[in-house]
Write a protein that holds these residues in place. Structure first.
Motif, PDB file in Angstrom:
ATOM      1  N   ARG A 163       0.834  -1.200   0.000  1.00  0.00           N
ATOM      2  CA  ARG A 163       0.000   0.000   0.000  1.00  0.00           C
ATOM      3  C   ARG A 163       0.872   1.255   0.000  1.00  0.00           C
ATOM      4  O   ARG A 163       0.630   2.203  -0.758  1.00  0.00           O
ATOM      5  CB  ARG A 163      -0.903  -0.008   1.235  1.00  0.00           C
ATOM      6  N   LEU A 164       1.908   1.257   0.838  1.00  0.00           N
ATOM      7  CA  LEU A 164       2.804   2.414   0.892  1.00  0.00           C
ATOM      8  C   LEU A 164       3.446   2.656  -0.466  1.00  0.00           C
ATOM      9  O   LEU A 164       3.542   3.793  -0.936  1.00  0.00           O
ATOM     10  CB  LEU A 164       3.889   2.201   1.945  1.00  0.00           C
TER      11      LEU A 164
ATOM     12  N   LEU B  14       0.967   4.245  -2.757  1.00  0.00           N
ATOM     13  CA  LEU B  14       0.696   5.641  -2.419  1.00  0.00           C
ATOM     14  C   LEU B  14       1.852   6.537  -2.850  1.00  0.00           C
ATOM     15  O   LEU B  14       1.643   7.644  -3.332  1.00  0.00           O
ATOM     16  CB  LEU B  14       0.449   5.786  -0.918  1.00  0.00           C
ATOM     17  N   GLU B  15       3.057   6.047  -2.677  1.00  0.00           N
ATOM     18  CA  GLU B  15       4.198   6.861  -3.074  1.00  0.00           C
ATOM     19  C   GLU B  15       4.274   7.009  -4.584  1.00  0.00           C
ATOM     20  O   GLU B  15       4.916   7.913  -5.088  1.00  0.00           O
ATOM     21  CB  GLU B  15       5.497   6.265  -2.526  1.00  0.00           C
TER      22      GLU B  15
ATOM     23  N   ASP C 141       1.657   7.659  -6.220  1.00  0.00           N
ATOM     24  CA  ASP C 141       0.487   8.496  -6.500  1.00  0.00           C
ATOM     25  C   ASP C 141      -0.745   7.721  -6.956  1.00  0.00           C
ATOM     26  O   ASP C 141      -1.616   8.267  -7.626  1.00  0.00           O
ATOM     27  CB  ASP C 141       0.802   9.589  -7.532  1.00  0.00           C
TER      28      ASP C 141
ATOM     29  N   VAL D  89      -5.820   6.946  -3.148  1.00  0.00           N
ATOM     30  CA  VAL D  89      -5.999   6.245  -1.871  1.00  0.00           C
ATOM     31  C   VAL D  89      -7.073   5.164  -1.959  1.00  0.00           C
ATOM     32  O   VAL D  89      -6.889   4.039  -1.497  1.00  0.00           O
ATOM     33  CB  VAL D  89      -6.390   7.250  -0.765  1.00  0.00           C
TER      34      VAL D  89
ATOM     35  N   ARG E   6      -6.703   1.076  -1.861  1.00  0.00           N
ATOM     36  CA  ARG E   6      -7.405   0.260  -0.873  1.00  0.00           C
ATOM     37  C   ARG E   6      -8.074  -0.939  -1.545  1.00  0.00           C
ATOM     38  O   ARG E   6      -7.946  -2.080  -1.102  1.00  0.00           O
ATOM     39  CB  ARG E   6      -8.446   1.132  -0.149  1.00  0.00           C
TER      40      ARG E   6
ATOM     41  N   LEU F 259      -5.960  19.379 -18.306  1.00  0.00           N
ATOM     42  CA  LEU F 259      -5.598  20.543 -17.504  1.00  0.00           C
ATOM     43  C   LEU F 259      -4.508  21.343 -18.214  1.00  0.00           C
ATOM     44  O   LEU F 259      -3.952  20.895 -19.209  1.00  0.00           O
ATOM     45  CB  LEU F 259      -5.065  20.100 -16.135  1.00  0.00           C
TER      46      LEU F 259
ATOM     47  N   MET G 238       3.115  13.110 -13.547  1.00  0.00           N
ATOM     48  CA  MET G 238       3.441  13.556 -12.197  1.00  0.00           C
ATOM     49  C   MET G 238       2.198  13.875 -11.372  1.00  0.00           C
ATOM     50  O   MET G 238       2.306  14.294 -10.218  1.00  0.00           O
ATOM     51  CB  MET G 238       4.347  14.787 -12.271  1.00  0.00           C
ATOM     52  N   ALA G 239       1.017  13.699 -11.968  1.00  0.00           N
ATOM     53  CA  ALA G 239      -0.225  14.080 -11.300  1.00  0.00           C
ATOM     54  C   ALA G 239      -0.408  13.319  -9.991  1.00  0.00           C
ATOM     55  O   ALA G 239       0.023  12.183  -9.841  1.00  0.00           O
ATOM     56  CB  ALA G 239      -1.402  13.817 -12.220  1.00  0.00           C
ATOM     57  N   GLY G 240      -1.073  13.963  -9.059  1.00  0.00           N
ATOM     58  CA  GLY G 240      -1.262  13.392  -7.730  1.00  0.00           C
ATOM     59  C   GLY G 240      -2.660  12.843  -7.503  1.00  0.00           C
ATOM     60  O   GLY G 240      -3.345  12.413  -8.436  1.00  0.00           O
ATOM     61  N   GLN G 241      -3.085  12.901  -6.261  1.00  0.00           N
ATOM     62  CA  GLN G 241      -4.318  12.252  -5.818  1.00  0.00           C
ATOM     63  C   GLN G 241      -5.578  12.804  -6.487  1.00  0.00           C
ATOM     64  O   GLN G 241      -6.573  12.118  -6.613  1.00  0.00           O
ATOM     65  CB  GLN G 241      -4.451  12.401  -4.294  1.00  0.00           C
ATOM     66  N   ASP G 242      -5.521  14.072  -6.899  1.00  0.00           N
ATOM     67  CA  ASP G 242      -6.738  14.700  -7.409  1.00  0.00           C
ATOM     68  C   ASP G 242      -7.081  14.248  -8.837  1.00  0.00           C
ATOM     69  O   ASP G 242      -8.154  14.565  -9.347  1.00  0.00           O
ATOM     70  CB  ASP G 242      -6.564  16.230  -7.381  1.00  0.00           C
TER      71      ASP G 242
ATOM     72  N   ARG H 154     -10.572  12.718  -9.595  1.00  0.00           N
ATOM     73  CA  ARG H 154     -11.664  13.692  -9.581  1.00  0.00           C
ATOM     74  C   ARG H 154     -11.649  14.523 -10.860  1.00  0.00           C
ATOM     75  O   ARG H 154     -12.680  14.785 -11.470  1.00  0.00           O
ATOM     76  CB  ARG H 154     -11.518  14.600  -8.364  1.00  0.00           C
TER      77      ARG H 154
ATOM     78  N   ALA I 188       8.693  10.030 -12.379  1.00  0.00           N
ATOM     79  CA  ALA I 188       7.350   9.865 -11.831  1.00  0.00           C
ATOM     80  C   ALA I 188       6.827   8.489 -12.228  1.00  0.00           C
ATOM     81  O   ALA I 188       7.120   7.989 -13.305  1.00  0.00           O
ATOM     82  CB  ALA I 188       6.425  10.952 -12.365  1.00  0.00           C
TER      83      ALA I 188
ATOM     84  N   ASP J  55      -2.448  14.744  -0.977  1.00  0.00           N
ATOM     85  CA  ASP J  55      -1.088  14.668  -1.506  1.00  0.00           C
ATOM     86  C   ASP J  55      -0.019  14.978  -0.474  1.00  0.00           C
ATOM     87  O   ASP J  55       1.096  15.369  -0.831  1.00  0.00           O
ATOM     88  CB  ASP J  55      -0.900  15.592  -2.732  1.00  0.00           C
TER      89      ASP J  55
ATOM     90  N   THR K 224      -1.270  20.307  -8.623  1.00  0.00           N
ATOM     91  CA  THR K 224      -1.848  18.967  -8.786  1.00  0.00           C
ATOM     92  C   THR K 224      -0.769  17.877  -8.731  1.00  0.00           C
ATOM     93  O   THR K 224      -1.069  16.705  -8.865  1.00  0.00           O
ATOM     94  CB  THR K 224      -2.589  18.835 -10.133  1.00  0.00           C
ATOM     95  N   THR K 225       0.489  18.302  -8.549  1.00  0.00           N
ATOM     96  CA  THR K 225       1.586  17.328  -8.532  1.00  0.00           C
ATOM     97  C   THR K 225       1.482  16.393  -7.339  1.00  0.00           C
ATOM     98  O   THR K 225       1.141  16.809  -6.242  1.00  0.00           O
ATOM     99  CB  THR K 225       2.944  18.070  -8.470  1.00  0.00           C
ATOM    100  N   GLY K 226       1.824  15.151  -7.576  1.00  0.00           N
ATOM    101  CA  GLY K 226       1.843  14.177  -6.497  1.00  0.00           C
ATOM    102  C   GLY K 226       3.214  14.076  -5.866  1.00  0.00           C
ATOM    103  O   GLY K 226       3.956  15.058  -5.820  1.00  0.00           O
TER     104      GLY K 226
ATOM    105  N   ASN L 173       5.957  13.019  -6.728  1.00  0.00           N
ATOM    106  CA  ASN L 173       7.130  13.327  -7.519  1.00  0.00           C
ATOM    107  C   ASN L 173       7.649  14.744  -7.232  1.00  0.00           C
ATOM    108  O   ASN L 173       8.804  15.058  -7.497  1.00  0.00           O
ATOM    109  CB  ASN L 173       6.799  13.183  -9.010  1.00  0.00           C
TER     110      ASN L 173
END
Lengths: 443, 353
Positions: free
Chosen positions: A35-36, A39-40, A42, A45, A49, A108, A223-227, A230, A253, B91, B271-273, B275
């Protein structure tokens, strides 16, 4: 990071080894590591799970916790689950029965839509299709100009806005132009926008209505993250998406956001962007990416790229020389050049199983290779074939000629001799499976 | 015979300089860092916090509402698990999230019981990580701001907004178009320059960025400019040759403008995670960064990566970009950011489109 997953699991299971069957808590420790790692990378969550729950289920079903090498088996399960999640086989762009095929790129700001539009056009052109680009990003300053330049480089015509045209009118005119040319594929660039900007999203929906694209593709930054989930859902509501293009994968990334979107929307990744060059667009292969994610190397891509660079005869000739230990510095330069033609060195190395995790995040200095090449280029053909004749005065000349030092030349020659000795050694051992030496590594 | 074939059309090979500016290799100027002079930070008060909150309204909707539900519950393991998931979703990353929760547990053991006190404690923990507000240091003039970042993070837009802001404050601004690589990047900067009413120093596409900077600094001295802002090409932090190019650019700045305040700002897409940490670390290794600009914070992303970076590298966020309008760049206030993240959604009305 993902590439550390195997190491992490290895540690966990080494600790547990010799305890016989593993308890439920042991299982939890291993799954927590997975899981870690997710998450790392990206991975969303919630997606992580669900993923863990499925791995747990699969692991319990196979009773792997009782097996001799549970770590290895867990990685196998994770790999197959990842591949399944990413979609089984590679899916390309299918040409519409009635041309032109229309592709609309959305996303985006700053994800790489304009660059990707150019890459896609070049890719299509190489496949023998006749693409046309539409510069429908009227918001960002100089975006139209950028696409015009990119289109020119790709040798693909670009339809730019004329006198107060909006994005909808421009897209419609581009489609008409594509029909009359005739072109068979229209690639429409669009302005970057937020998925919550109702006005701009509505404009996108109108563009879509005007040209009815066969493919509406979300361009996503690796490189996009958690959002990201959405965001993708927001776009999907307004302009139903058919797939993704994942950009900037040439960095470090891991692109876990893409995996999350695929898992959530059930839409495939079609292409990946792997560099700033116009050629740096590759078809997406889920199994290969899953391997890369897990640090298992990407041998298939490596072989494909090598095949593009080396002819069969060249390969045969090289093999003969290697086997008879006739490998000279001349052959070596040729090799060097072929390897470099396969792409940036760190990328090539990262695809080799077992090497990937070590070079990831490491500076691979391409100029070292340049220096080696310069030194070899400063030698006479005679010297390249018989390096043993290179004495002190020749070394000084080579160093001067290549802008390096005598020490550099010494090191190169020493390493070459060592490599040659190793090759001879391999030859005497016969074609046994083993690690090929990596000569010429500069400290 | 092996003629060297320089594959110069391939941007992956070093985009080396064709002609170094005179004396480019003399090394960095010693003592380039100016002593701190007092100067008013970018203006505060007024509608500042309002605008900030407005941009964050959607962030709050996502995070604040969940936290609000959370804080009404007993402090059992489920509470911490849910809080963990909430912070991860913003994040903050696994490491920072774990650290935040460990600290919160400590406070809870010390006797925090009410939801409000808990929320305050959480905000304090985040503020402690983010550090004090860090205004730009631009005096004594002339000052140089070098704007860096990966491709598409929002560098050029940030520069346009910065130029506009400084002009409004009555400073004389000059822009340097040192992104000589990407197609139409120079034109893009020039359009922003026109909008803000400032001049742009440019060379041809494909020329040496360090040479552009060299010329721009000469122009800065000659035209009595207060702030020179340098646009650089987007680059992934993993490309050794491109990071080397930045190092050289930094050397030129510090040698040609000795003693001038230099702000090296890393523009980070909100929005970067995770990285983002690698980005900050690698840019930091190339040249001394002075802070971060968190761009595009007007979406639904929470920009929690800024907390993770502050936690890992002690690098302050100096500015936030909240939209596409030329006025949408604001100084960053850690406390406002932390509180906005944690305030219940109902406290401010969400922005009307």
């Amino acid at each position: 990071m993902f590439e550390q997953l195997q190491t992490r699991l290895g540690t966990v299971f080494t600790r547990l080894r010799g305890r016989g069957t593993l308890s439920a808590e042991d299982v939890d420790v291993a799954l927590r590591e997975i899981r870690l790692a997710l998450l790392e990378a990206d991975v969303n969550v919630k997606v992580a799970r669900d993923f863990i729950a499925r791995v747990r289920e699969a692991a319990v079903g196979q009773e792997i916790w009782k097996s001799l090498n549970p770590g290895h088996q867990v990685v196998q399960i994770v790999h197959s689950e990842l591949t399944r999640l990413l979609g089984e086989a590679h899916r390309g762009l299918v040409a519409a029965p009635k041309p032109p095929t229309v592709i609309l790129l959305v996303g985006l700001h700053g994800t790489g839509k304009t660059t990707t539009a150019g890459k896609l056009a070049l890719h299509l052109k190489k496949q023998g299709r006749h693409p046309l680009l539409a510069a429908a990003d009227l918001s960002r300053p100089a975006a139209v100009r950028q696409l015009e330049i990119v289109g020119q480089r790709a040798g693909v015509p670009v339809v730019s806005p004329e006198g107060g045209e909006d994005a909808v009118a421009l897209a419609r005119r581009a489609l008409a132009r594509c029909r009359e040319l005739p072109g068979d594929t229209l690639v429409v660039d669009s302005a970057g926008r937020l998925h919550i900007d109702e006005e701009l999203v509505a404009e996108l929906a109108r563009v879509r209505e005007a040209i009815s694209p066969h493919y509406t593709l979300l361009v996503l930054d690796a490189m996009a993250g958690q959002d990201a989930v959405r965001m993708a859902e927001g776009f999907h509501r307004a302009v139903p998406l058919d797939g993704l293009i994942l950009t900037k994968l040439d960095g470090d990334a891991r692109g876990g956001a893409a995996l999350s979107i695929v898992a959530t929307l059930g839409r495939p990744i079609l292409f990946i962007g792997t560099g700033e060059r116009l050629e740096a667009l590759e078809p997406f292969h889920p199994d290969r990416i899953a391997s890369r994610i897990l640090g298992m190397g990407d041998v298939l891509t490596l072989i494909e790229r090598a095949q593009e660079q080396v002819t069969a005869e060249q390969a045969k000739e090289l093999e003969r020389k290697l086997r008879r230990a006739e490998f000279t510095l001349e052959d070596f330069t040729q090799q060097l050049r072929q390897v470099r033609a396969m792409g940036p060195l760190d990328q090539v190395l990262a695809m080799i199983p077992g090497v990937g995790s070590r070079v990831r995040g490491m500076d691979v200095d391409e100029r070292q290779l340049g220096r080696i090449e310069a030194m070899i280029n400063s030698m006479t053909p005679q010297e390249r074939r018989h390096p043993e004749i290179i004495d002190g005065s020749r070394r000084r000349r080579i160093a001067r000629g290549s802008g390096t030092s005598v020490q550099d030349v010494n090191r190169l020659l020493r390493q070459f001799q060592e490599a040659r000795r190793m090759l001879r050694h391999i030859e005497t051992l016969g074609r046994r499976k083993g690690k090929f030496p990596m000569p010429f590594q500069q400290p | 015979m092996d003629p060297m074939s320089p594959e110069s059309r391939d941007p992956e090979t070093p985009r080396g300089p064709r002609r170094p500016p005179p004396g480019a290799e003399r090394g960095p100027a010693p003592g380039a860092q100016a002593p701190e002079a007092p100067r008013p930070g970018p203006e505060r008060g007024g509608g500042w916090l309002g605008r900030f909150r407005e941009g964050l309204a959607r962030t709050r909707q996502a995070l604040g509402t969940r936290l609000d539900e959370l804080f009404g519950r007993p402090l059992d393991e489920t509470f911490y698990e849910d809080l963990e998931e909430t912070l991860l979703a913003a994040d903050l990353g696994a490491g920072t999230t774990e650290a935040v929760i460990a600290r919160l547990r400590e406070r809870a053991r010390a006797g925090i019981r009410t939801p409000d006190a808990l929320r305050r404690a959480l905000a304090e923990i985040l503020v402690a990580i983010l550090g004090e507000p860090a205004p730009l240091h631009l005096s004594p003039a002339p000052a140089v701001i070098v704007v860096l970042g990966v491709n598409g993070s929002g560098k050029t837009t940030t520069i346009g907004k910065l130029a506009h802001r400084f002009r409004r404050e009555g400073r004389k601004v000059l822009l340097a178009a040192a992104d000589t690589f990407r197609a139409a990047a120079i034109e893009q900067l020039e359009i922003w320059g026109q909008r803000a009413g400032v001049e742009v120093v440019r060379h041809a596409e494909g020329s040496d960025p360090a040479a552009v900077v060299y010329d721009a600094i000469q122009a800065m001295h000659a035209r009595h400019v207060d702030v020179l802002i340098v646009d650089t090409a987007g680059r992934l932090h993993t490309k050794a040759n491109l990071m080397e190019e930045l190092r050289k650019l930094d050397r030129v700045v510090r040698r040609e403008a000795p003693g001038a305040p230099v702000e090296s700002l890393l523009v980070l897409d909100a929005t970067t995670g995770q990285n983002g940490i690698a980005q900050a670390r690698r840019f930091q290794a190339a040249l001394p960064l002075s802070g971060i600009v968190l761009a595009k914070l007007d979406g639904t992303a929470r920009g929690g990566i800024a907390v993770a970076i502050a936690d890992a590298l002690r690098l302050p966020v100096k500015l936030v970009g909240l939209g596409e309008h030329i006025d949408d760049l604001q100084p960053f206030d850690p406390r406002a950011f932390a509180e906005a993240l944690l305030t219940p959604a109902g406290a401010t009305s969400p922005r009307a489109s």
